[in-house]
Design an enzyme around this catalytic site. Structure first.
Site, PDB file in Angstrom:
ATOM      1  N   HIS A 127      54.767  -0.805  48.608  1.00 12.81           N
ATOM      2  CA  HIS A 127      53.871  -0.059  47.715  1.00 12.81           C
ATOM      3  C   HIS A 127      52.780  -0.964  47.143  1.00 12.81           C
ATOM      4  O   HIS A 127      51.600  -0.592  47.105  1.00 12.81           O
ATOM      5  CB  HIS A 127      54.706   0.555  46.593  1.00 12.81           C
ATOM      6  CG  HIS A 127      54.010   1.604  45.788  1.00 12.81           C
ATOM      7  ND1 HIS A 127      53.186   2.567  46.344  1.00 12.81           N
ATOM      8  CD2 HIS A 127      54.026   1.859  44.446  1.00 12.81           C
ATOM      9  CE1 HIS A 127      52.730   3.363  45.388  1.00 12.81           C
ATOM     10  NE2 HIS A 127      53.214   2.951  44.229  1.00 12.81           N
TER      11      HIS A 127
ATOM     12  N   ASP B 255      47.352   2.741  47.467  1.00 14.04           N
ATOM     13  CA  ASP B 255      48.598   3.457  47.741  1.00 14.04           C
ATOM     14  C   ASP B 255      48.846   4.540  46.688  1.00 14.04           C
ATOM     15  O   ASP B 255      49.793   4.446  45.886  1.00 14.04           O
ATOM     16  CB  ASP B 255      49.797   2.520  47.836  1.00 14.04           C
ATOM     17  CG  ASP B 255      50.870   3.086  48.777  1.00 14.04           C
ATOM     18  OD1 ASP B 255      50.501   3.731  49.773  1.00 14.04           O
ATOM     19  OD2 ASP B 255      52.065   2.897  48.517  1.00 14.04           O
TER      20      ASP B 255
ATOM     21  N   SER C 237      48.509   3.403  42.627  1.00 12.02           N
ATOM     22  CA  SER C 237      49.633   4.336  42.626  1.00 12.02           C
ATOM     23  C   SER C 237      49.306   5.595  41.823  1.00 12.02           C
ATOM     24  O   SER C 237      48.390   6.338  42.164  1.00 12.02           O
ATOM     25  CB  SER C 237      50.882   3.627  42.094  1.00 12.02           C
ATOM     26  OG  SER C 237      52.035   4.436  42.248  1.00 12.02           O
TER      27      SER C 237
END
Length: 456
Positions: A260, A190, A166
């Site tokens: 996610h 992601d 992330s």
């Protein structure tokens, strides 16, 4: 920047997390003697950056050694002749240790003989998302200083692999930029979207940040970035709405985070299992599902990229192309692996309307379906069907010609055609296997045929 809707979203996410797991669950494992663990912060005191580097080695994969300076490294089990994997987590709503990190470290050390260093920036990533974003530059500088200590010990830049989750993916990109793009590899799991989708390449992960940059996209419609940021960008199931993840807000925190975090679990699974998570370059997800992208010749010269610890993702060409979108389908749970097959239906006679045929593969009580649409006045249509079992274990195929008439009016329309299939990648028509007899289909009636395919 003033607080916006994303800040509210993450505060809501934090509240949901506290409601769902904050007051229950198993206690974290007790660290072994002389072993260090991640810090713990909270919503109100986790915004100031405080970084720890935890070293994990193959001989003791569950014990993190706190390494700050060169003397710590020299007195640890760090081996400069091995590759180094650096894991950087992302935004932490409540200041807790990532639930996936221990398994990730163990799996990495089982999959490869390397030094694994977890970057703990719990302090600095907690509370408000925008505060964490502001800490990215400072964190990147601290990590680069640490990596310079590794270089002094004899580590080569090309042997360093950063795995960023992330927001951590963009941290990794900035670190790579500080080394002039000469680090070996960056894997973005992601990469975060908020504040980065419209950022310049100097501010986010980019293909120029390492010798090889890959990104796995699983939540492009929410928390993940929707644009390609590497040499190879995997858009898993189109990059959003992952199978098995909740689709309703009532699921709470899982609804917010499941898509996610699927990138993390996919990567771990790729390390644990031999079934390849192979992807195919295509202009769009829609075009991929329609069967328009069947091989990896353009631009990879037949070397299809794969998720996992494969050199350059299995891509064997130089120079590497940039920002190539590749697509794959997965199952809803580990090991996630799916095989992709081209399915075609050739009509004997042209029709004046679109023809829709549902095709289903069956094997050992497992079914996989896809729809073929043949446009009016065209002879054939095709599509992609994904199946968890190898194609040669599929023993039956079912067809259903979908009627376009009203429900209350019985449709007696029949069509005749030839069915063919091939396992991707399809580099030539000789791979196609067709049923020996024509298939006769009546509207809304299911027809079954045996399918005998050789294992290769």
């Amino acid at each position: 920047m003033p607080p916006g809707p994303w800040e509210s979203c993450f505060w809501v996410g934090g509240l949901l997390l506290w409601l769902s797991v904050g007051s229950s669950g198993d206690a974290p494992p007790t660290p072994q003697p002389n072993c260090a663990d991640f810090q713990s912060a909270n919503l109100f005191e986790g915004t100031d950056l405080k970084v720890q580097f935890l070293l994990f080695v193959p001989s003791n994969p569950s014990c993190g050694q706190l390494v700050e300076g060169s003397s710590d490294l020299q007195n640890s089990g760090f081996n400069a002749t091995l590759g180094t994997k650096l894991i950087i987590h992302g935004f932490r709503v409540l200041g807790t240790k990532p639930s996936w990190i221990d398994k990730f470290i163990r799996t990495l050390l089982l999959a490869t003989n390397a030094n694994v260093i977890a970057v703990d920036w719990i302090y600095g990533s907690t509370g408000v998302y925008f505060s964490a974003v502001k800490n990215v530059i400072k964190l990147s500088l601290e990590i680069s200083l640490f990596l310079n200590k590794l270089l002094v010990l004899g580590v080569s830049e090309s042997s360093i692999h950063i795995i960023g989750v992330s927001l951590g993916a963009h941290v990794g990109g900035m670190v790579g930029q500080l080394f002039g793009g000469q680090l070996g590899q960056i894997t973005g799991l992601d990469p975060a979207g908020p504040e980065y989708t419209r950022a310049s390449v100097e501010e986010r992960l980019d293909a120029g940040d390492a010798l090889f940059v890959e990104a796995i996209h699983t939540d492009t419609d929410n928390l993940g970035i929707r644009i390609p940021v590497g040499h190879v960008d995997y858009f898993v199931n189109g990059g959003q709405d992952q199978p098995g993840c909740p689709t309703f807000f009532y699921a709470g925190y899982s609804y917010l985070i499941c898509d996610h975090m699927r990138a993390v679990h996919l990567y771990i699974s790729a390390l644990e299992n031999s079934c390849p998570l192979m992807a195919f370059p295509c202009a769009s997800y829609k075009a991929f599902l329609a069967g328009r992208c069947l091989d990896c010749f353009n631009p990879f010269l037949l070397s299809c990229p794969r998720i996992g610890l494969v050199e350059q993702g299995g891509v064997k060409i130089e120079p590497l192309p940039k920002e190539v979108k590749v697509y794959l389908l997965t199952t809803s749970s580990a090991p996630y692996c799916m095989h992709h097959s081209l399915v075609e239906f050739h009509l004997k006679e042209l029709r004046n309307k679109d023809t829709n045929i549902e095709v289903t593969f069956l094997s050992s009580n497992v079914t996989s379906s896809s729809k073929i649409t043949i446009p009016k006045q065209q002879r054939y249509g095709k599509g992609i069907i994904a199946h968890a079992t190898p194609q040669c274990q599929i023993n039956q195929v079912k067809f259903k010609f979908q009627s376009s008439n009203r429900v209350w009016k019985k449709d007696r329309t029949t069509i005749i055609g030839k069915f063919c299939t091939a396992l991707l990648p399809v580099n030539d028509r000789e791979k196609m296997v067709c049923l020996p007899e024509p298939v006769n289909l009546q509207a809304s009636v299911t027809v079954s045929r045996d399918l005998n395919l050789a294992c290769v």
